[in-house]
Design a protein around this motif. Sequence first.
Motif, PDB file in Angstrom:
ATOM      1  N   ILE A 224       8.991 -12.013   4.306  1.00  0.00           N
ATOM      2  CA  ILE A 224       9.808 -12.657   5.338  1.00  0.00           C
ATOM      3  C   ILE A 224      10.385 -13.969   4.823  1.00  0.00           C
ATOM      4  CG2 ILE A 224       9.718 -13.814   7.582  1.00  0.00           C
ATOM      5  CD1 ILE A 224       7.777 -11.725   8.529  1.00  0.00           C
ATOM      6  N   ILE A 225       9.543 -14.758   4.160  1.00  0.00           N
ATOM      7  CA  ILE A 225      10.016 -16.025   3.593  1.00  0.00           C
ATOM      8  C   ILE A 225      11.116 -15.766   2.566  1.00  0.00           C
ATOM      9  CG2 ILE A 225       9.356 -18.000   2.178  1.00  0.00           C
ATOM     10  CD1 ILE A 225       6.589 -17.878   3.500  1.00  0.00           C
ATOM     11  N   GLY A 226      10.900 -14.767   1.700  1.00  0.00           N
ATOM     12  CA  GLY A 226      11.913 -14.427   0.699  1.00  0.00           C
ATOM     13  C   GLY A 226      13.216 -13.977   1.336  1.00  0.00           C
ATOM     14  N   PHE A 227      13.111 -13.172   2.386  1.00  0.00           N
ATOM     15  CA  PHE A 227      14.305 -12.693   3.094  1.00  0.00           C
ATOM     16  C   PHE A 227      15.122 -13.868   3.623  1.00  0.00           C
ATOM     17  CE2 PHE A 227      16.651 -11.276   6.781  1.00  0.00           C
ATOM     18  CZ  PHE A 227      17.119 -10.013   6.433  1.00  0.00           C
ATOM     19  N   GLN A 228      14.456 -14.816   4.274  1.00  0.00           N
ATOM     20  CA  GLN A 228      15.155 -15.959   4.841  1.00  0.00           C
ATOM     21  C   GLN A 228      15.730 -16.884   3.769  1.00  0.00           C
ATOM     22  OE1 GLN A 228      16.243 -15.735   7.811  1.00  0.00           O
ATOM     23  NE2 GLN A 228      15.067 -17.228   8.997  1.00  0.00           N
ATOM     24  N   MET A 229      14.987 -17.083   2.703  1.00  0.00           N
ATOM     25  CA  MET A 229      15.469 -17.981   1.649  1.00  0.00           C
ATOM     26  C   MET A 229      16.678 -17.389   0.932  1.00  0.00           C
ATOM     27  SD  MET A 229      11.957 -19.563   0.004  1.00  0.00           S
ATOM     28  CE  MET A 229      12.856 -20.791  -0.966  1.00  0.00           C
ATOM     29  N   GLY A 291      18.991  -3.158  10.793  1.00  0.00           N
ATOM     30  CA  GLY A 291      19.062  -4.577  11.085  1.00  0.00           C
ATOM     31  C   GLY A 291      18.794  -5.460   9.887  1.00  0.00           C
ATOM     32  N   LEU A 292      17.836  -5.056   9.042  1.00  0.00           N
ATOM     33  CA  LEU A 292      17.473  -5.876   7.892  1.00  0.00           C
ATOM     34  C   LEU A 292      18.450  -5.725   6.727  1.00  0.00           C
ATOM     35  CD1 LEU A 292      13.599  -5.355   7.866  1.00  0.00           C
ATOM     36  CD2 LEU A 292      14.826  -7.433   8.527  1.00  0.00           C
ATOM     37  N   THR A 293      19.104  -4.584   6.632  1.00  0.00           N
ATOM     38  CA  THR A 293      19.966  -4.332   5.467  1.00  0.00           C
ATOM     39  C   THR A 293      21.454  -4.462   5.765  1.00  0.00           C
ATOM     40  OG1 THR A 293      19.923  -1.942   5.925  1.00  0.00           O
ATOM     41  CG2 THR A 293      18.269  -2.800   4.399  1.00  0.00           C
ATOM     42  N   VAL A 400      22.501 -11.281  -3.539  1.00  0.00           N
ATOM     43  CA  VAL A 400      22.533 -10.328  -2.426  1.00  0.00           C
ATOM     44  C   VAL A 400      21.798  -9.043  -2.782  1.00  0.00           C
ATOM     45  CG1 VAL A 400      24.050  -8.918  -0.987  1.00  0.00           C
ATOM     46  CG2 VAL A 400      24.636 -11.294  -1.444  1.00  0.00           C
ATOM     47  N   MET A 401      21.909  -8.599  -4.016  1.00  0.00           N
ATOM     48  CA  MET A 401      21.199  -7.381  -4.415  1.00  0.00           C
ATOM     49  C   MET A 401      19.681  -7.579  -4.367  1.00  0.00           C
ATOM     50  SD  MET A 401      23.487  -5.559  -7.413  1.00  0.00           S
ATOM     51  CE  MET A 401      23.883  -7.027  -8.354  1.00  0.00           C
ATOM     52  N   VAL A 405      16.813  -5.649  -1.890  1.00  0.00           N
ATOM     53  CA  VAL A 405      15.504  -5.133  -2.326  1.00  0.00           C
ATOM     54  C   VAL A 405      14.391  -5.695  -1.440  1.00  0.00           C
ATOM     55  CG1 VAL A 405      13.818  -5.128  -4.211  1.00  0.00           C
ATOM     56  CG2 VAL A 405      16.245  -4.758  -4.701  1.00  0.00           C
ATOM     57  N   VAL A 406      14.444  -6.993  -1.185  1.00  0.00           N
ATOM     58  CA  VAL A 406      13.433  -7.625  -0.330  1.00  0.00           C
ATOM     59  C   VAL A 406      13.502  -7.043   1.089  1.00  0.00           C
ATOM     60  CG1 VAL A 406      12.715  -9.803   0.735  1.00  0.00           C
ATOM     61  CG2 VAL A 406      13.341  -9.731  -1.685  1.00  0.00           C
ATOM     62  N   ALA A 407      14.714  -6.806   1.594  1.00  0.00           N
ATOM     63  CA  ALA A 407      14.877  -6.243   2.937  1.00  0.00           C
ATOM     64  C   ALA A 407      14.246  -4.852   3.033  1.00  0.00           C
ATOM     65  CB  ALA A 407      16.357  -6.180   3.297  1.00  0.00           C
ATOM     66  N   VAL A 408      14.439  -4.032   2.002  1.00  0.00           N
ATOM     67  CA  VAL A 408      13.856  -2.683   1.999  1.00  0.00           C
ATOM     68  C   VAL A 408      12.328  -2.758   1.962  1.00  0.00           C
ATOM     69  CG1 VAL A 408      13.643  -0.542   0.670  1.00  0.00           C
ATOM     70  CG2 VAL A 408      15.895  -1.606   0.971  1.00  0.00           C
TER      71      VAL A 408
END
Length: 652
Positions: A224-229, A291-293, A400-401, A405-408
């Motif tokens: 989650i932290i990685g996604f937001q950052m 939603g995440l991707t 973005v790529m 990956v983090v989103a998946v």
Amino acid sequence: MPAGTGGSSTRKLSLLAGQAFCLGLTIAWIAIPASAIFIEVYGSGLLPLTYIGTAIAGAVTSATLSVALRRRPLVTVAVRLLVALAVGLVVSWLLLWGLNAQWVSFALLVLVPLVVPVGFMVVVAQAGKLLDVRALKANYGRVIAGFAFGFMSGGLLGPSLLSAVGRTENILVAAALAATMFTLLVWVTRRGFPAELLVVEGTDAGIERPTLRSLLRHRYVVLIIGFQMLSAVESQFLDFLMFDRAGQRYTDTAELAVFVSRFIAIAYGIDIIVLLLVAGVLMSRFGLRYGLTANPAGVLFMLGAMVAAASLQGSGATVVFVIVVAARVTDLVAGDSAARTSLSAAYQAVSTPVRLAAQATVEGLAVPVAIGVSGLALIILRSTVGTDGLVLPVVTGIVVMVWIVVAVLLYRDYRVNLLANLRHRTLDLSDLAIEGPSTLAAIDRLIDSDDPRDVRLGINTLAAAEHPDLANRLRRLALDERIGVRSDALDRLVDLDPSFAAAAARIGLEHRSPDVRAASVRTLSAVADQTDLATFATCLSDPDADVRVAAAMALSRNDRESAHAQVVREIESLARSAAPGDLVLAARMLGGCGSGTLVDRSSLGAMLTASDHDVVNAALAAIRWPDDRALLGDTVVLLNARSTSGAALEAL
């Protein structure tokens, strides 16, 4: 006073939406002059410094607010902050207008990314106190839509306002007025609902707050932290790219101000349309994976188009600039309509004690750090390979790529963590929002489990959320072969769908399992009509004692005297038997049917003095009604003398 019960709900929603609208106006009318003046005077090359300044100021602000909110109510802190904001905007205008202190634009650009989350915190925190969970879920979108309308209105009015006030910095006066209106609305809300809002949250000294180190041991929290950052870094790169290209195309402050105004109006106009017409449908249809991707996928597509167009026509071509602006619009719209909603859902899979600390870490530390890192990265890029041409779009594409990956990975871990925390009872079911297929699919895994405890947990989760599909799941389980699961489903369907409960119970009367037959009789007794009396009478002859007791109770609850007479005859017949099993069954029927059956309960007195301990204990368990106390007489002395179990005597 419970949240959501005092005062008018309409008034509460109007005040909150008004606050959000004023917040949007304030941000728009700060961003327009600040961006235009800064880019004309200093150029886009110094924009990364504002990102670093935002990171530092954000961390300081977060720490300061945490201390202040432990001592004072949020609305009190909010009023003081907003007064300071309004005064600061007036001072900034005076410095720019009177002293031509153009460095103020730097401070204003640092301020904008801070006012947005703090303003949202003020509005959302009040909503959480003023509205109950159901009302908050139903109306949260309306409250937040006020911000989008305010921001869009600020952009639409920007060019006209600029024409009216003459100089770009004069728009700050309008921003100060909007901030003042925001302050007044918060003050009115505080005056109107003091019981809910004038409360200091504080912290529970008995609860150990998770540390950053402990949070980083949670893989899911790290994702989650990685996604937001990564989202923050990508957004800052696109923001810089757009203003860098805009600075090359527009050299006049007024032209830049008009561009920023139109960009805000277009971006948030599209945002509102998508939120109202498309976002809910897509989220309901495709769920958390979409939603995440959706945000990174949409931005990556625009970056690909940008690189292709720049390769064919050059990075300075108009079509490339249009794609750059479209990419930033895509990022803003997808962030609001998909990523932000999905991230809120993703937090639900974090255990409740850790969730608040994780959110505070992300908003107060991770995002500011990411903004600062993006500023440093842009400075390094500009001093080495440069940010012109395809360099920055390609670097942004790489970010973005990684984000995709983090989103998946985050999506894959969501179900695992949600199920684990549900099983370990570390989630508050009343706060769980089941609004997409991903969460519902995770709960269905519990319902389809071979463990009855998981099935019950899944049903309890749906029940706590008052999910509309609960009845459908229960209808299926009401015909399940697992006895406990079937019985629980039948019991719940009595209130949700009595007609189906009755139909499923009639089917269950023929089941080979006596437990299913007994549960079916109990369910049918709660929803039966007069045509089921014959069925209950037949069940009085069932070979299983539990079924016969359930049938006797069902007949005793009927209004017809003939039904009561059947129960009386059955109990009296059993009470005259010499077999201990019959006497136990008679006592159980007496205990279940109560005094309204007109049966002679004096037979309990004889059972209390029986030689068989099982009969005595069953008779003791049947002593439930006030009139039964007279049957005891001197039998207590006799029971004590015979060392009847203390647990049974407690029933007296």
